[in-house]
Design a protein around this motif. Sequence first.
Motif, PDB file in Angstrom:
ATOM      1  N   PHE A  56      -6.853  -2.613  -9.622  1.00  0.00           N
ATOM      2  CA  PHE A  56      -5.448  -2.455  -9.260  1.00  0.00           C
ATOM      3  C   PHE A  56      -4.910  -3.700  -8.569  1.00  0.00           C
ATOM      4  O   PHE A  56      -3.835  -4.194  -8.898  1.00  0.00           O
ATOM      5  N   HIS A  57      -5.686  -4.201  -7.643  1.00  0.00           N
ATOM      6  CA  HIS A  57      -5.237  -5.380  -6.907  1.00  0.00           C
ATOM      7  C   HIS A  57      -5.028  -6.570  -7.838  1.00  0.00           C
ATOM      8  O   HIS A  57      -3.991  -7.231  -7.829  1.00  0.00           O
ATOM      9  N   THR A  87      -2.128  -6.004 -10.617  1.00  0.00           N
ATOM     10  CA  THR A  87      -0.733  -6.037 -10.152  1.00  0.00           C
ATOM     11  C   THR A  87      -0.350  -7.408  -9.598  1.00  0.00           C
ATOM     12  O   THR A  87       0.772  -7.837  -9.782  1.00  0.00           O
ATOM     13  N   TYR A 145       1.210   6.512 -10.429  1.00  0.00           N
ATOM     14  CA  TYR A 145       0.917   5.826  -9.172  1.00  0.00           C
ATOM     15  C   TYR A 145       0.961   6.809  -8.000  1.00  0.00           C
ATOM     16  O   TYR A 145       0.120   6.762  -7.113  1.00  0.00           O
ATOM     17  N   TYR A 178      -2.221   8.832  -7.950  1.00  0.00           N
ATOM     18  CA  TYR A 178      -3.380   8.036  -7.559  1.00  0.00           C
ATOM     19  C   TYR A 178      -3.296   7.672  -6.081  1.00  0.00           C
ATOM     20  O   TYR A 178      -4.309   7.614  -5.389  1.00  0.00           O
ATOM     21  N   TYR A 179      -2.098   7.441  -5.605  1.00  0.00           N
ATOM     22  CA  TYR A 179      -1.939   7.107  -4.188  1.00  0.00           C
ATOM     23  C   TYR A 179      -2.365   8.284  -3.310  1.00  0.00           C
ATOM     24  O   TYR A 179      -3.101   8.112  -2.341  1.00  0.00           O
ATOM     25  N   LEU A 239      -6.075   8.559  -3.207  1.00  0.00           N
ATOM     26  CA  LEU A 239      -6.708   7.520  -2.397  1.00  0.00           C
ATOM     27  C   LEU A 239      -6.515   7.809  -0.921  1.00  0.00           C
ATOM     28  O   LEU A 239      -7.418   7.610  -0.113  1.00  0.00           O
TER      29      LEU A 239
END
Lengths: 187, 187
Positions: free
Chosen positions: B80-81, B84, B127, B130-131, B134
């Motif tokens: 992801f990091h 994006t 998103y 998934y957020y 997490l």
Amino acid sequence: MEQLFSHLRKYHPLSAEAQTAIQNCFSQVILSKNEFLLTEGKICRHLYFMEQGALRGFYNLDGKEITYWFAFEGDFVTSFHSFTTQQPAVENIQLLEGSVLWAISKETLMDLFNRFHEIERLVRIAYERYYVRLEERFVNAQFRTAAERYEQLIQQTPHIIERIPLGQIASYLGISQETLSRIRSRL
Amino acid sequence: MEQLFSHLRKYHPLSAEAQTAIQNCFSQVILSKNEFLLTEGKICRHLYFMEQGALRGFYNLDGKEITYWFAFEGDFVTSFHSFTTQQPAVENIQLLEGSVLWAISKETLMDLFNRFHEIERLVRIAYERYYVRLEERFVNAQFRTAAERYEQLIQQTPHIIERIPLGQIASYLGISQETLSRIRSRL
DNA sequence: CGCCGAGTTGAACTGAATCAAGAAACGTGG
DNA sequence: CCACGTTTCTTGATTCAGTTCAACTCGGCG
């Protein structure tokens, strides 16, 4: 309000029309220290943007208050879980200083999304940034020692250390206040 | 490909035109056990969707491999990091089983976003989910004991226990393999 | 058959929590 | 402006969850 736009522009540029629409849809909220923006069990129906001030999100575990995030000038604020799912929140959001916020309801935001693709894009990009940050915090929580996490906090978000009482910082780092005090005395 | 659509529809319905566009933009990737989808230092230029199989994300810390997530059928997969921000990845993504994936490049995805508001919306909603997940994992990592985390894993994602070797599960839970073995023997 | 990876078990050690007490700082009303 | 209570922070002693190191077991598989 210009503050809000200058922060939003950091995520994605906005057309004049979108800005006007946003202007009409956000309303100002002024709260004083210790007031609550949200209490557990309630459904979080608004997204906020912090113009000035500080607040924290915390929940209760075995009778203790666990602070797990802070927000300051320029941050979006909401109970992400409750806002997106419209389920009751498990956490509380409490002001740490007298603050100025901008609020928009979920329905109004959805309406903005329908009318302006660019606003939904801005939020999509904002989500990406917040996700990456959370991922980093997760990795720290799971795989770094207490002292490492504190040192990273000093480097990355020194304003937290300056404005937040030790007990809440300790909670945020997932350690006891006593341990944090000892870590600090060793530096 | 129908598998992909049925998973995507769980996030947001898609028009026939959007589906056709997606069909033209994703390409199939077949990989065997132990191959790498991404290695640290490389920029992650694709988003993947897992149709069949299993893989893990891990990074190296003090010479040890720290596995910090898994993906299975129906999961989106990327760094992801890195994806994006288009910065070099700090982690590796490795296949745990022979797998079938669908891939789309970042540029193609951005193009789809421009052409189809509804696809960007679908991703925005993805998103959010998934957020929230997490966030829950973060809270567990920081504020729950090893045994509590393991019990939650059994309840919420039992497939992990069935398909993944103990050492990697331990790493995922942020504990040593020995500790996990002991926790398990106590149940 | 013997090797190898995966999992188990034991003993010693350690980082951090907890319990407890006290010191410092803070703010509010008299 | 001081006195008092409250909140915030520190320090010490003890306990505990989880790590580390090391040896051992077990089930496949060449």
